[in-house]
Design a protein around this motif. Structure first.
Motif, PDB file in Angstrom:
ATOM      1  N   LEU A 270       0.831  -1.204   0.000  1.00 15.53           N
ATOM      2  CA  LEU A 270       0.000   0.000   0.000  1.00 15.53           C
ATOM      3  C   LEU A 270       0.869   1.259   0.000  1.00 15.53           C
ATOM      4  O   LEU A 270       0.558   2.233  -0.690  1.00 15.53           O
ATOM      5  N   LEU A 271       1.968   1.242   0.750  1.00 17.08           N
ATOM      6  CA  LEU A 271       2.884   2.387   0.756  1.00 17.08           C
ATOM      7  C   LEU A 271       3.526   2.583  -0.618  1.00 17.08           C
ATOM      8  O   LEU A 271       3.693   3.718  -1.075  1.00 17.08           O
ATOM      9  N   ALA A 272       3.858   1.485  -1.285  1.00 17.22           N
ATOM     10  CA  ALA A 272       4.431   1.577  -2.630  1.00 17.22           C
ATOM     11  C   ALA A 272       3.400   2.141  -3.611  1.00 17.22           C
ATOM     12  O   ALA A 272       3.745   2.946  -4.494  1.00 17.22           O
ATOM     13  N   LEU A 273       2.142   1.744  -3.453  1.00 19.60           N
ATOM     14  CA  LEU A 273       1.085   2.297  -4.303  1.00 19.60           C
ATOM     15  C   LEU A 273       0.884   3.785  -4.019  1.00 19.60           C
ATOM     16  O   LEU A 273       0.687   4.573  -4.949  1.00 19.60           O
ATOM     17  N   ASP A 274       0.920   4.161  -2.736  1.00 22.46           N
ATOM     18  CA  ASP A 274       0.821   5.583  -2.385  1.00 22.46           C
ATOM     19  C   ASP A 274       1.904   6.375  -3.123  1.00 22.46           C
ATOM     20  O   ASP A 274       1.619   7.408  -3.733  1.00 22.46           O
ATOM     21  N   GLU A 275       3.124   5.880  -3.047  1.00 22.18           N
ATOM     22  CA  GLU A 275       4.247   6.575  -3.690  1.00 22.18           C
ATOM     23  C   GLU A 275       4.059   6.626  -5.204  1.00 22.18           C
ATOM     24  O   GLU A 275       4.251   7.667  -5.830  1.00 22.18           O
ATOM     25  N   MET A 276       3.664   5.504  -5.785  1.00 24.07           N
ATOM     26  CA  MET A 276       3.479   5.429  -7.230  1.00 24.07           C
ATOM     27  C   MET A 276       2.417   6.421  -7.699  1.00 24.07           C
ATOM     28  O   MET A 276       2.569   7.061  -8.731  1.00 24.07           O
ATOM     29  N   LEU A 277       1.357   6.570  -6.907  1.00 22.76           N
ATOM     30  CA  LEU A 277       0.251   7.457  -7.271  1.00 22.76           C
ATOM     31  C   LEU A 277       0.437   8.880  -6.744  1.00 22.76           C
ATOM     32  O   LEU A 277      -0.455   9.716  -6.875  1.00 22.76           O
ATOM     33  N   GLU A 278       1.622   9.120  -6.147  1.00 21.43           N
ATOM     34  CA  GLU A 278       1.965  10.434  -5.594  1.00 21.43           C
ATOM     35  C   GLU A 278       0.959  10.883  -4.534  1.00 21.43           C
ATOM     36  O   GLU A 278       0.538  12.048  -4.495  1.00 21.43           O
ATOM     37  N   LEU A 279       0.595   9.953  -3.658  1.00 18.74           N
ATOM     38  CA  LEU A 279      -0.283  10.224  -2.529  1.00 18.74           C
ATOM     39  C   LEU A 279       0.558  10.277  -1.261  1.00 18.74           C
ATOM     40  O   LEU A 279       1.669   9.739  -1.225  1.00 18.74           O
ATOM     41  N   ASP A 280       0.029  10.900  -0.226  1.00 22.76           N
ATOM     42  CA  ASP A 280       0.730  10.912   1.057  1.00 22.76           C
ATOM     43  C   ASP A 280       0.826   9.493   1.587  1.00 22.76           C
ATOM     44  O   ASP A 280      -0.129   8.703   1.451  1.00 22.76           O
TER      45      ASP A 280
ATOM     46  N   ALA B 233     -12.153   2.637  -4.263  1.00 24.31           N
ATOM     47  CA  ALA B 233     -12.498   2.304  -5.644  1.00 24.31           C
ATOM     48  C   ALA B 233     -11.474   2.988  -6.545  1.00 24.31           C
ATOM     49  O   ALA B 233     -11.137   4.157  -6.333  1.00 24.31           O
ATOM     50  N   LEU B 234     -10.975   2.263  -7.530  1.00 22.44           N
ATOM     51  CA  LEU B 234      -9.973   2.836  -8.423  1.00 22.44           C
ATOM     52  C   LEU B 234     -10.514   4.060  -9.152  1.00 22.44           C
ATOM     53  O   LEU B 234      -9.795   5.033  -9.353  1.00 22.44           O
ATOM     54  N   GLU B 235     -11.784   4.039  -9.500  1.00 22.14           N
ATOM     55  CA  GLU B 235     -12.358   5.178 -10.222  1.00 22.14           C
ATOM     56  C   GLU B 235     -12.397   6.451  -9.374  1.00 22.14           C
ATOM     57  O   GLU B 235     -12.504   7.548  -9.908  1.00 22.14           O
ATOM     58  N   SER B 236     -12.281   6.312  -8.063  1.00 19.72           N
ATOM     59  CA  SER B 236     -12.287   7.488  -7.192  1.00 19.72           C
ATOM     60  C   SER B 236     -10.885   8.104  -7.051  1.00 19.72           C
ATOM     61  O   SER B 236     -10.748   9.193  -6.498  1.00 19.72           O
ATOM     62  N   LEU B 237      -9.882   7.418  -7.563  1.00 21.42           N
ATOM     63  CA  LEU B 237      -8.501   7.904  -7.466  1.00 21.42           C
ATOM     64  C   LEU B 237      -8.149   8.666  -8.740  1.00 21.42           C
ATOM     65  O   LEU B 237      -8.052   8.080  -9.819  1.00 21.42           O
ATOM     66  N   GLU B 238      -7.969   9.979  -8.612  1.00 23.07           N
ATOM     67  CA  GLU B 238      -7.636  10.802  -9.778  1.00 23.07           C
ATOM     68  C   GLU B 238      -6.373  10.314 -10.479  1.00 23.07           C
ATOM     69  O   GLU B 238      -6.264  10.408 -11.697  1.00 23.07           O
ATOM     70  N   ALA B 239      -5.438   9.819  -9.712  1.00 25.60           N
ATOM     71  CA  ALA B 239      -4.148   9.409 -10.274  1.00 25.60           C
ATOM     72  C   ALA B 239      -4.196   8.049 -10.970  1.00 25.60           C
ATOM     73  O   ALA B 239      -3.224   7.655 -11.605  1.00 25.60           O
ATOM     74  N   TRP B 240      -5.309   7.321 -10.862  1.00 23.27           N
ATOM     75  CA  TRP B 240      -5.392   6.012 -11.508  1.00 23.27           C
ATOM     76  C   TRP B 240      -5.767   6.219 -12.968  1.00 23.27           C
ATOM     77  O   TRP B 240      -6.915   6.399 -13.338  1.00 23.27           O
ATOM     78  N   ASP B 241      -4.738   6.231 -13.825  1.00 22.03           N
ATOM     79  CA  ASP B 241      -4.918   6.436 -15.250  1.00 22.03           C
ATOM     80  C   ASP B 241      -4.066   5.422 -16.005  1.00 22.03           C
ATOM     81  O   ASP B 241      -3.515   4.495 -15.402  1.00 22.03           O
ATOM     82  N   SER B 242      -3.963   5.586 -17.303  1.00 18.86           N
ATOM     83  CA  SER B 242      -3.224   4.601 -18.106  1.00 18.86           C
ATOM     84  C   SER B 242      -1.753   4.526 -17.703  1.00 18.86           C
ATOM     85  O   SER B 242      -1.166   3.442 -17.708  1.00 18.86           O
ATOM     86  N   LEU B 243      -1.160   5.644 -17.328  1.00 19.86           N
ATOM     87  CA  LEU B 243       0.231   5.628 -16.869  1.00 19.86           C
ATOM     88  C   LEU B 243       0.353   4.874 -15.549  1.00 19.86           C
ATOM     89  O   LEU B 243       1.299   4.115 -15.333  1.00 19.86           O
ATOM     90  N   ALA B 244      -0.627   5.057 -14.668  1.00 19.18           N
ATOM     91  CA  ALA B 244      -0.623   4.347 -13.386  1.00 19.18           C
ATOM     92  C   ALA B 244      -0.758   2.839 -13.603  1.00 19.18           C
ATOM     93  O   ALA B 244      -0.148   2.053 -12.879  1.00 19.18           O
ATOM     94  N   VAL B 245      -1.543   2.442 -14.591  1.00 20.68           N
ATOM     95  CA  VAL B 245      -1.705   1.016 -14.890  1.00 20.68           C
ATOM     96  C   VAL B 245      -0.358   0.408 -15.278  1.00 20.68           C
ATOM     97  O   VAL B 245       0.042  -0.646 -14.767  1.00 20.68           O
TER      98      VAL B 245
END
Length: 77
Positions: free
Chosen positions: A7-17, A26-38
């Motif tokens: 989860l911490l690695a995902l936070d970092e990847m998505l530039e979240l605290d 839900a992935l759709e609620s995460l603004e940073a979840w886009d094609s680059l995030a995939v």
């Protein structure tokens, strides 16, 4: 890789605290979840666990917990 580390690695990847994601989001609620995030997620899982995430299965993921399951990380806390 355990659940917390993943989860911490995902936070970092998505530039979240750090500590933002819990697994219930839900992935759709995460603004940073886009094609680059995939693509980044696929690379992260391969690097950290050696698991190859199938695109078809990833396309069906709806929550962060689904991502945890695909990565082979424990889904429950």
């Amino acid at each position: 890789m355990d659940r917390k580390d993943f989860l911490l690695a995902l936070d970092e990847m998505l530039e979240l605290d750090p500590g933002t994601l819990t697994g219930d989001e839900a992935l759709e609620s995460l603004e940073a979840w886009d094609s680059l995030a995939v693509i980044s997620f696929i690379a992260l899982v391969d690097e950290k666990t050696g698991v190859v995430v199938e695109g078809e299965k990833l396309a069906k993921a709806r929550t962060v917990a689904d991502l945890l399951a695909l990565a082979g990380a424990p889904v429950a806390a």
